[in-house]
Design a protein around this motif. Structure first.
Motif, short mmCIF file in Angstrom:
data_model
loop_
_atom_site.label_atom_id
_atom_site.label_comp_id
_atom_site.label_asym_id
_atom_site.label_seq_id
_atom_site.Cartn_x
_atom_site.Cartn_y
_atom_site.Cartn_z
N UNK A 294 5.32 3.31 9.84
CA UNK A 294 4.77 3.32 8.48
C UNK A 294 5.69 2.46 7.60
N UNK A 295 5.13 1.81 6.58
CA UNK A 295 5.91 0.84 5.79
C UNK A 295 6.89 1.51 4.82
N UNK A 296 8.12 1.62 5.24
CA UNK A 296 9.14 2.26 4.42
C UNK A 296 9.48 1.51 3.16
N UNK A 297 9.47 0.16 3.20
CA UNK A 297 9.87 -0.60 2.01
C UNK A 297 8.87 -0.41 0.88
N UNK A 298 7.57 -0.33 1.20
CA UNK A 298 6.57 -0.11 0.15
C UNK A 298 6.78 1.24 -0.51
N UNK A 299 6.95 2.25 0.31
CA UNK A 299 7.06 3.61 -0.20
C UNK A 299 8.37 3.81 -0.96
N UNK A 300 9.49 3.38 -0.39
CA UNK A 300 10.78 3.70 -1.00
C UNK A 300 11.11 2.88 -2.24
N UNK A 301 10.45 1.76 -2.44
CA UNK A 301 10.79 0.91 -3.57
C UNK A 301 9.93 1.13 -4.81
N UNK A 302 9.02 2.09 -4.76
CA UNK A 302 8.12 2.31 -5.89
C UNK A 302 8.06 3.77 -6.27
N UNK A 303 7.91 4.00 -7.56
CA UNK A 303 7.75 5.34 -8.08
C UNK A 303 6.33 5.83 -7.79
N UNK A 304 6.18 7.06 -7.34
CA UNK A 304 4.88 7.70 -7.10
C UNK A 304 4.01 6.95 -6.10
N UNK A 305 4.61 6.16 -5.22
CA UNK A 305 3.85 5.41 -4.22
C UNK A 305 3.55 6.30 -3.01
N UNK A 306 2.49 5.95 -2.30
CA UNK A 306 2.20 6.62 -1.05
C UNK A 306 1.58 5.64 -0.07
N UNK A 307 1.70 5.98 1.20
CA UNK A 307 1.12 5.19 2.28
C UNK A 307 0.35 6.15 3.17
N UNK A 308 -0.85 5.75 3.55
CA UNK A 308 -1.70 6.55 4.44
C UNK A 308 -1.99 5.67 5.65
#
Length: 188
Positions: free
Chosen positions: A94-108
């Motif tokens: 799962x894309x950790x950089x997308x999730x960890x670099x943004x507030x209130x982000x999620x990945x499904x």
């Protein structure tokens, strides 16, 4: 937001619900209380749609009620609060950089072999507790439960089966600092 659900069962699709059985929802007991609450709501939402609520589990080794371990599950968790989510990010599933670099982000994502004994999982990973909660409620909305079902009595449309495309993927983050609904409560 694109529709993640598919109309009929076909090879490769993840079965969320069929023939009176629903996929279990797994969360970590160490995650935020709000995440646990949202996961419970998702289990109830399956019941609103299919007539059979999903089982909420906190250990992937728990049984499905028939004495068998689940081979397909929904895994929901917050980065830093759920060891499975942290491991899947470390493995690049799962894309950790997308999730960890943004507030209130999620990945499904649908992930193959996310954990020992699990063939496939719908994984909802949130950057923080609100991201995880928004991701969980996105799945509720995708299966057919309106965000307004409680406030405005919007009835869900019943379905006998729910299937998810194996390439289903959503990455979302707010375009504003805080998202939500604000009600004017200043009426005299």
């Amino acid at each position: 937001m694109r529709n993640l659900l598919c109309g009929a069962e076909r090879s490769g699709r993840l079965t969320l619900a069929t023939e009176g059985r629903t996929i279990p929802v797994c969360v970590s007991q160490s995650d935020w209380k709000g995440v646990l609450r949202a996961a419970g709501d998702l289990c109830s939402d399956f019941g609103r749609i299919t007539g059979e609520s999903a089982q909420l589990i906190t250990d992937l080794n728990e049984t499905d009620g028939a004495g068998k371990s689940a081979r397909e599950v929904i895994i929901a968790g917050t980065v830093g609060k759920n060891l499975i989510i942290d491991r899947l990010i470390g493995e690049g599933k799962i894309p950790g950089n997308f999730v960890s670099e943004r507030n209130e982000a999620y990945s499904i994502r649908v992930v193959e072999n996310p954990s020992q004994g699990i063939d496939r999982a719908l994984v909802i990973a949130g950057a923080d507790k609100r991201g995880t909660i928004f991701g969980i409620y996105e799945i509720s909305e995708q299966i057919g439960v309106s965000p307004w079902h409680w406030w405005a009595d919007v009835p869900p449309k019943r379905r006998d089966a729910l299937f998810l495309s194996p390439d289903a993927a959503v990455d979302d983050a707010p375009s504003v600092r805080y998202r939500g609904i604000f009600l004017n409560d200043e009426y005299p």
